[in-house]
Scaffold this active site. Structure first.
Site, PDB file in Angstrom:
ATOM      1  N   ASP A   9      -7.654  -8.331   5.682  1.00 28.59           N
ATOM      2  CA  ASP A   9      -8.742  -8.267   6.659  1.00 28.59           C
ATOM      3  C   ASP A   9      -9.410  -6.910   6.771  1.00 28.59           C
ATOM      4  O   ASP A   9      -8.876  -5.883   6.353  1.00 28.59           O
ATOM      5  CB  ASP A   9      -8.198  -8.639   8.039  1.00 28.59           C
ATOM      6  CG  ASP A   9      -7.332  -7.522   8.616  1.00 28.59           C
ATOM      7  OD1 ASP A   9      -6.400  -7.071   7.913  1.00 28.59           O
ATOM      8  OD2 ASP A   9      -7.589  -7.094   9.752  1.00 28.59           O
ATOM      9  N   ASP A  62       0.871  -1.178   0.000  1.00 26.35           N
ATOM     10  CA  ASP A  62       0.000   0.000   0.000  1.00 26.35           C
ATOM     11  C   ASP A  62       0.912   1.233   0.000  1.00 26.35           C
ATOM     12  O   ASP A  62       1.418   1.640  -1.046  1.00 26.35           O
ATOM     13  CB  ASP A  62      -0.874  -0.105   1.261  1.00 26.35           C
ATOM     14  CG  ASP A  62      -2.085   0.794   1.226  1.00 26.35           C
ATOM     15  OD1 ASP A  62      -1.961   1.924   0.757  1.00 26.35           O
ATOM     16  OD2 ASP A  62      -3.153   0.374   1.671  1.00 26.35           O
TER      17      ASP A  62
END
Ligand code: PRP
Length: 173
Positions: free
Chosen positions: A156, A100
């Site tokens: 998640d 990310d």
């Protein structure tokens, strides 16, 4: 929020991991390769990718936690579980589920480089396009994706949804 549109389906993940496994098999033939999976997210990627690497590899795990709010990395990384073994003079391939901001891997790379491996490379299933805050040299990329919040296949939302067999984009209810 709930998982909505499927961004990468199960079949596509499987096909791409097989291709990456073939590449890794060719690149590391005759070398002592250690896969380092970064918990928790990478548990599913490493299990499936490893099955496509036709070499006598070794696998170890690191668990890291980044300080910051739930869905954003702060860049401050804490090692919760270190490697069980020495990596000096070994060929190390870090396996991640997603890159990310790149801050986790930037930290990990620097942390592992100090231990003087013979080589240190990175494989990730997902790379969010164009939002890295530090330059990251990634040798094996599964899919480049837009900067949406995604879950599934190890990723998640507050601990849940890691078991989805595909990658889905989170949507508002
Ligand atoms: C995720 C993922 C990477 C990191 C990527 O882990 O597994 O390690 O974030 O983000 P970055 O490029 O912005 O640093 P997370 O911290 O959510 O922990 P988890 O793997 O235990 O879910």
């Amino acid at each position: 929020m709930r998982p909505g549109r499927v961004l990468v389906d199960e079949e596509s993940i499987s096909v791409r991991l097989a291709e990456m496994g073939d590449e890794i098999t060719a690149d590391y033939a005759g070398k002592d390769l250690l896969l380092v999976a970064v918990l928790k997210g990478a548990f599913m990627v490493v299990a499936d990718l490893a099955r496509h690497i036709r070499l006598p590899i070794d696998i170890d795990f690191m668990a890291v936690s980044s300080y910051g709010v739930a869905t954003q990395t702060s860049g401050v990384v804490r090692i919760l579980k270190d490697l069980d073994q020495e990596i000096a003079d070994r060929h190390v391939l870090i396996v991640e589920d997603i890159i990310d901001s790149g801050l986790t891997l930037d930290y990990l790379r620097r942390n592992l480089e100090v231990r003087q491996p013979a080589s240190l490379e990175i494989a990730t299933l997902l790379l969010k396009r164009g939002i890295q805050r530090v330059p990251i040299d990634v040798k094996y990329v599964g899919f480049e994706i837009p900067p949406d919040f995604v879950v599934g296949y190890g990723l998640d939302l507050v601990g849940k949804m890691r078991n989805l067999p595909y990658i889905a984009v989170m949507e508002e209810d």
